[in-house]
Scaffold this motif. Structure first.
Motif, PDB file in Angstrom:
ATOM      1  N   GLY A  13       0.904  -1.379  -0.040  1.00  0.00           N
ATOM      2  CA  GLY A  13      -0.021  -0.168  -0.085  1.00  0.00           C
ATOM      3  C   GLY A  13       0.686   1.157   0.177  1.00  0.00           C
ATOM      4  O   GLY A  13       0.590   2.326  -0.813  1.00  0.00           O
ATOM      5  N   VAL A  14       1.925   1.195   0.829  1.00  0.00           N
ATOM      6  CA  VAL A  14       2.772   2.560   0.837  1.00  0.00           C
ATOM      7  C   VAL A  14       3.518   2.838  -0.341  1.00  0.00           C
ATOM      8  O   VAL A  14       3.660   3.687  -0.903  1.00  0.00           O
ATOM      9  N   THR A  15       4.166   1.684  -0.960  1.00  0.00           N
ATOM     10  CA  THR A  15       4.828   1.671  -2.406  1.00  0.00           C
ATOM     11  C   THR A  15       3.936   2.127  -3.294  1.00  0.00           C
ATOM     12  O   THR A  15       4.283   3.027  -4.079  1.00  0.00           O
ATOM     13  N   SER A  16       2.950   1.705  -3.359  1.00  0.00           N
ATOM     14  CA  SER A  16       1.774   2.020  -4.275  1.00  0.00           C
ATOM     15  C   SER A  16       1.383   3.723  -4.100  1.00  0.00           C
ATOM     16  O   SER A  16       1.278   4.385  -5.018  1.00  0.00           O
ATOM     17  N   ALA A  17       1.189   4.036  -2.886  1.00  0.00           N
ATOM     18  CA  ALA A  17       0.997   5.308  -2.509  1.00  0.00           C
ATOM     19  C   ALA A  17       2.104   6.342  -3.043  1.00  0.00           C
ATOM     20  O   ALA A  17       1.837   7.464  -3.754  1.00  0.00           O
ATOM     21  N   TYR A  18       3.156   5.871  -2.925  1.00  0.00           N
ATOM     22  CA  TYR A  18       4.253   6.676  -3.244  1.00  0.00           C
ATOM     23  C   TYR A  18       4.428   7.024  -4.745  1.00  0.00           C
ATOM     24  O   TYR A  18       4.709   8.110  -5.395  1.00  0.00           O
ATOM     25  N   VAL A  19       4.265   5.811  -5.452  1.00  0.00           N
ATOM     26  CA  VAL A  19       4.439   5.777  -6.917  1.00  0.00           C
ATOM     27  C   VAL A  19       3.567   6.627  -7.561  1.00  0.00           C
ATOM     28  O   VAL A  19       3.634   7.784  -8.546  1.00  0.00           O
ATOM     29  N   LEU A  20       2.066   6.332  -6.966  1.00  0.00           N
ATOM     30  CA  LEU A  20       0.827   7.292  -7.440  1.00  0.00           C
ATOM     31  C   LEU A  20       0.967   8.663  -7.220  1.00  0.00           C
ATOM     32  O   LEU A  20       0.625   9.333  -8.001  1.00  0.00           O
ATOM     33  N   ARG A  21       1.426   9.093  -6.085  1.00  0.00           N
ATOM     34  CA  ARG A  21       1.430  10.622  -5.770  1.00  0.00           C
ATOM     35  C   ARG A  21       2.504  11.079  -6.657  1.00  0.00           C
ATOM     36  O   ARG A  21       2.441  12.386  -7.181  1.00  0.00           O
ATOM     37  N   VAL A  27      -3.897  11.063  -3.432  1.00  0.00           N
ATOM     38  CA  VAL A  27      -3.967   9.858  -2.737  1.00  0.00           C
ATOM     39  C   VAL A  27      -4.375   9.796  -1.189  1.00  0.00           C
ATOM     40  O   VAL A  27      -3.614  10.678  -0.317  1.00  0.00           O
ATOM     41  N   SER A  28      -5.220   8.963  -0.845  1.00  0.00           N
ATOM     42  CA  SER A  28      -5.445   8.740   0.728  1.00  0.00           C
ATOM     43  C   SER A  28      -5.206   7.287   1.000  1.00  0.00           C
ATOM     44  O   SER A  28      -5.643   6.427   0.226  1.00  0.00           O
ATOM     45  N   VAL A  29      -4.523   6.947   2.071  1.00  0.00           N
ATOM     46  CA  VAL A  29      -4.283   5.420   2.306  1.00  0.00           C
ATOM     47  C   VAL A  29      -5.082   5.332   3.867  1.00  0.00           C
ATOM     48  O   VAL A  29      -5.067   6.073   4.876  1.00  0.00           O
ATOM     49  N   TYR A  30      -5.956   4.027   3.765  1.00  0.00           N
ATOM     50  CA  TYR A  30      -6.742   3.761   4.778  1.00  0.00           C
ATOM     51  C   TYR A  30      -6.340   2.362   5.523  1.00  0.00           C
ATOM     52  O   TYR A  30      -5.974   1.409   4.708  1.00  0.00           O
ATOM     53  N   ASP A  31      -6.055   2.410   6.817  1.00  0.00           N
ATOM     54  CA  ASP A  31      -5.590   1.154   7.243  1.00  0.00           C
ATOM     55  C   ASP A  31      -6.320   1.166   8.885  1.00  0.00           C
ATOM     56  O   ASP A  31      -6.489   2.037   9.430  1.00  0.00           O
ATOM     57  N   ARG A  32      -6.535  -0.086   9.208  1.00  0.00           N
ATOM     58  CA  ARG A  32      -7.219  -0.475  10.351  1.00  0.00           C
ATOM     59  C   ARG A  32      -6.255  -0.271  11.691  1.00  0.00           C
ATOM     60  O   ARG A  32      -6.789  -0.149  12.890  1.00  0.00           O
ATOM     61  N   GLN A  33      -5.009  -0.345  11.603  1.00  0.00           N
ATOM     62  CA  GLN A  33      -4.128  -0.093  12.572  1.00  0.00           C
ATOM     63  C   GLN A  33      -3.691   1.128  12.729  1.00  0.00           C
ATOM     64  O   GLN A  33      -4.199   2.284  11.972  1.00  0.00           O
ATOM     65  N   ARG A  34      -3.175   1.718  14.154  1.00  0.00           N
ATOM     66  CA  ARG A  34      -2.814   2.991  14.421  1.00  0.00           C
ATOM     67  C   ARG A  34      -1.511   3.699  13.580  1.00  0.00           C
ATOM     68  O   ARG A  34      -1.567   4.936  13.196  1.00  0.00           O
ATOM     69  N   TYR A  35      -0.873   2.798  13.049  1.00  0.00           N
ATOM     70  CA  TYR A  35       0.370   3.310  12.266  1.00  0.00           C
ATOM     71  C   TYR A  35       0.645   2.492  11.097  1.00  0.00           C
ATOM     72  O   TYR A  35       0.118   1.283  11.209  1.00  0.00           O
ATOM     73  N   PRO A  36       1.170   2.898  10.174  1.00  0.00           N
ATOM     74  CA  PRO A  36       1.665   1.856   8.920  1.00  0.00           C
ATOM     75  C   PRO A  36       2.341   0.816   9.181  1.00  0.00           C
ATOM     76  O   PRO A  36       3.174   1.014  10.210  1.00  0.00           O
ATOM     77  N   ALA A  37       2.333  -0.336   8.543  1.00  0.00           N
ATOM     78  CA  ALA A  37       3.066  -1.448   8.572  1.00  0.00           C
ATOM     79  C   ALA A  37       3.377  -2.096   9.856  1.00  0.00           C
ATOM     80  O   ALA A  37       4.070  -2.445  10.641  1.00  0.00           O
TER      81      ALA A  37
END
Length: 409
Positions: A13-21, A27-37
């Motif tokens: 998700g984060v590599t996708s966000a980086y390249v798309l941005r 770009v907005s990234v949604y995740d159920r955890q409080r922090y990435p990864a």
């Protein structure tokens, strides 16, 4: 500009966000955890390993799995309790055995391509992730396993990988800390290791500097078509109704949860969660740091991989078919500790941190990257045990697919 919602803040998700941005999308990234990864991208084996690109779909793998049935400490463990998803997935897995050669070569090429993309991202954004570019050494304890590996090695070399056989003496020259005997090995000098969690968190911070929005603690309950775009309904903190977010397009990078989101979007993405375990051995004293290897290892018999991550020694392995289960079981962790003590007795195991994660595996072991059935729906998921290795390349493939169908305005 088009608004893209990415589901999942792990490595894909984060590599996708980086390249798309970088290509101009909002770009907005949604995740159920409080922090990435914080899930499968938290504490994996650490290997950036084109040398581990051989897909598992083979008669030899099936036979090994059958021999290991009933052993609680076996490298591969299957919970025999009936599950339609599990057994239908396994049937499709076996149907892919004829594609073993083709898929192995394709995965090898993709893994080699991914390296430079990942290194470029880290250099451009100044990300320190305990990178070690010392290669990966596969060790074999008997002639039969080594000869079987030789056949797989030919496929890796056909995919463009430099990988060659070494004698036991050459293996110890490559990694002097390796004192236990082995029959022979294969060495891949161009492979590397690094901390997936550090990299993903560092790249997420870079994404934020570029204008990507991260919506954490965001449990996406439903995705539905809404006019020309999509609506994401987030569950409230109490499990009830929450916020609704709009987007022009959706990219599913949700690991083992991708199957559920795909069904909501009218697609079939057959991903099964294959549990893997790791331990992080903290090298708290000078003798332990001296005794721990710097070169990454893969022990074929035990199906165990290692990485040196600064002052930690990561030891990982096992594949467990047990559904969406994140219980850390002592009988699965102990073989990793025992292996460390047996092969590297100078490493103190007084401070060992166990972990487990769910590898998102497709039956053919190939990632699902590209568009869905509906306009504005895309996938970058199903990387199995090679998410860390492949993600920097599949992000590029995803961006190309998005660019063909969703132009920045």
């Amino acid at each position: 500009m088009p608004r893209i919602a990415i589901i999942g803040a792990g490595i894909t998700g984060v590599t996708s966000a980086y390249v798309l941005r970088k290509q101009g999308y909002d770009v907005s990234v949604y995740d159920r955890q409080r922090y990435p990864a914080m899930e499968t991208s938290y504490a994996n084996g650490g290997q950036l390993s084109a040398s581990n690109a051989e897909v598992w779909n083979s008669a030899a793998t099936v036979l090994k799995g059958l021999r290991w049935l009933g052993r609680s400490n076996a490298p591969l463990l299957l919970n025999p309790r009936f599950s339609w998803h599990k057994y239908s997935w396994l049937l499709q897995f076996m149907r892919q055995i004829p594609n073993h050669r083709r898929n192995t070569i394709a995965t090898t090429r993709l893994a080699i391509e991914a390296r430079q993309h990942l290194y470029d991202m880290a250099e451009a954004e100044g990300i320190d992730f305990d990178l070690e570019r010392r290669g990966i050494l596969h060790i074999y304890h008997d002639a039969a396993s080594f000869e079987a590996a030789r056949r797989g090695n030919e496929l890796l070399r056909e995919g463009g990988l430099e990988r060659y056989a070494v004698t036991p003496e050459e293996a110890r020259d490559i990694e002097p800390a390796l004192q236990t005997a082995c029959h022979a090995g294969f060495y891949t000098p161009s492979d590397a290791t690094g901390d997936i969690h550090k990299f993903t968190r560092g790249l997420a911070q870079a994404c934020e500097r570029l204008g990507v929005r991260f919506v954490q603690d965001a449990d996406v309950a439903a995705i539905m078509a809404d006019g020309a775009g999509y609506a994401l309904d987030l569950a409230g903190a109490d499990g009830g109704g929450g916020d609704r977010h709009q987007a022009d397009a959706v990219v599913v990078c949700a690991g083992a949860a991708s199957r559920r989101f795909a069904r909501q979007l009218g697609d079939t993405v057959n991903i099964y969660p294959v549990k893997g375990y790791s331990i992080s051995v903290h090298l708290d004293d000078a003798p332990s740091r001296e005794a721990a290897p710097r070169v990454s290892l893969l022990d074929e018999a035990a199906k165990i991989v290692t990485s040196r991550l600064g002052d930690r020694f990561r030891v990982a392995g096992t594949a467990e078919f047990n559904g969406y289960n994140l219980d850390i079981r002592a009988e699965r962790v102990q073989p990793l500790v025992d292996w460390t003590r047996r092969h590297f007795p100078g490493v103190r195991t007084a401070r060992v941190v166990p972990w487990c994660g769910l590898r998102p595996m497709t039956p053919d072991m190939m990632p699902r990257v590209g568009p869905g059935r509906r306009p504005g729906v895309f996938y970058n998921t199903g990387h199995g045990h090679l998410g860390w290795t492949l993600s920097a390349a599949t992000a590029q493939l995803l961006a190309a697919s998005v660019g063909e169908r969703l132009r920045p305005r």
